[in-house]
Design a protein around this motif. Sequence first.
Motif, mmCIF file in Angstrom:
data_model
loop_
_atom_site.group_PDB
_atom_site.id
_atom_site.type_symbol
_atom_site.label_atom_id
_atom_site.label_comp_id
_atom_site.label_asym_id
_atom_site.label_seq_id
_atom_site.Cartn_x
_atom_site.Cartn_y
_atom_site.Cartn_z
ATOM 1 N N ILE A 37 0.897 -1.171 0.000
ATOM 2 C CA ILE A 37 0.000 0.000 0.000
ATOM 3 C C ILE A 37 0.929 1.212 0.000
ATOM 4 O O ILE A 37 1.726 1.380 0.933
ATOM 5 N N ALA A 61 3.222 -6.044 7.787
ATOM 6 C CA ALA A 61 1.806 -6.407 7.631
ATOM 7 C C ALA A 61 1.544 -7.052 6.282
ATOM 8 O O ALA A 61 1.978 -6.519 5.249
ATOM 9 N N ASP A 62 0.849 -8.201 6.325
ATOM 10 C CA ASP A 62 0.257 -8.710 5.081
ATOM 11 C C ASP A 62 -1.230 -8.348 5.148
ATOM 12 O O ASP A 62 -1.646 -7.514 5.964
ATOM 13 N N ASP A 63 -2.072 -8.997 4.352
ATOM 14 C CA ASP A 63 -3.489 -8.595 4.317
ATOM 15 C C ASP A 63 -4.269 -9.106 5.518
ATOM 16 O O ASP A 63 -5.443 -8.774 5.685
ATOM 17 N N PHE A 99 1.780 3.172 3.190
ATOM 18 C CA PHE A 99 1.652 2.468 4.477
ATOM 19 C C PHE A 99 2.949 2.518 5.284
ATOM 20 O O PHE A 99 2.951 3.000 6.425
ATOM 21 N N THR A 100 4.066 2.111 4.697
ATOM 22 C CA THR A 100 5.307 2.046 5.490
ATOM 23 C C THR A 100 5.847 3.451 5.794
ATOM 24 O O THR A 100 6.377 3.679 6.880
ATOM 25 N N PHE A 128 -1.119 -7.548 10.944
ATOM 26 C CA PHE A 128 -0.129 -6.466 11.051
ATOM 27 C C PHE A 128 0.482 -6.646 12.440
ATOM 28 O O PHE A 128 -0.233 -6.584 13.448
#
Length: 259
Positions: free
Chosen positions: A60, A103-105, A63-64, A108
Amino acid sequence: MALLTPEDLENLSMQLEENDEMAKRITGLDIKGICSALYGTEPGSEKVAIIPITAGNGIISTFTSSLLFIVQYFGFEGFVTEHPDVTGYYEAVSEGADIIMMADDHIFTAHNLRNEKIVSNHVATGVIYADIASRFQEAKSKDILVIGLGRVGYAGACHLVNKGFNVYACDPNKEFLQKAVDELGIKPYCSDDRKKFSMVFEATPNANTISEGMIEERCLVSTPGIPCGLPPEIGQKYHVDLVMEPLAIGVASMLYSVI
Ligand SMILES: N[C@@H](CCCCNC(=O)[C@H]1CCC=N1)C(=O)O
Ligand SMILES: [Mg+2]
């Protein structure tokens, strides 16, 4: 699980500042203070590595970088690894990270390599938003309403029971509700009950889950949102204080729970 979008993370700094001030005004503590009270911890010199993960729906975009901003806002040293996934993990540990965040889907997580503590965003988010709701200084009783008993809501309800609140809860999933009644001793709440609350913790992936029959004049609604469960017109009519932020408050809770 509802995945964050870059739109959710826009103006993260402003959202975090506004919610930090709101929390301070209505609970007497800012987010750092609530986290310290929750876990009895204070940040030291922990170094946090943030690893992009390409699994599932993949990266995403913000995100990071959002996590890096949040980690630094709460006083930790942080870095995002140059590579994702396994290569990123190797880089993180080689660079001396104390805490790994990724985090994966589905999950997290924050994992402290030094004390072996590990936490999921679901639990950390449920606990802190429930705790914020329970700290409403104008509350006249220990009655508190939890809307949603999924992984986030259940963790929050459990925390509130442990804190000694009278927890009422609702969830359209009758099995989730029954599990919470059986395991936590919460009281089922349905919206045609006449009972009104001044403290509401909402943890659902739906909008408009809060109706005016549920809330007192002057009340606190605390929710990780996405979307917001409180209809704006009800928020104005009842002068509701709303604590809602998409990522940072949950991340602060994750960090303080593993240090
Ligand atoms: N693999 C992606 C991150 C995926 C995050 C999905 N999880 C959520 O959106 C959860 C976390 C808090 C709220 N929802 C990346 O490394 O860029
Ligand atoms: Mg949050």
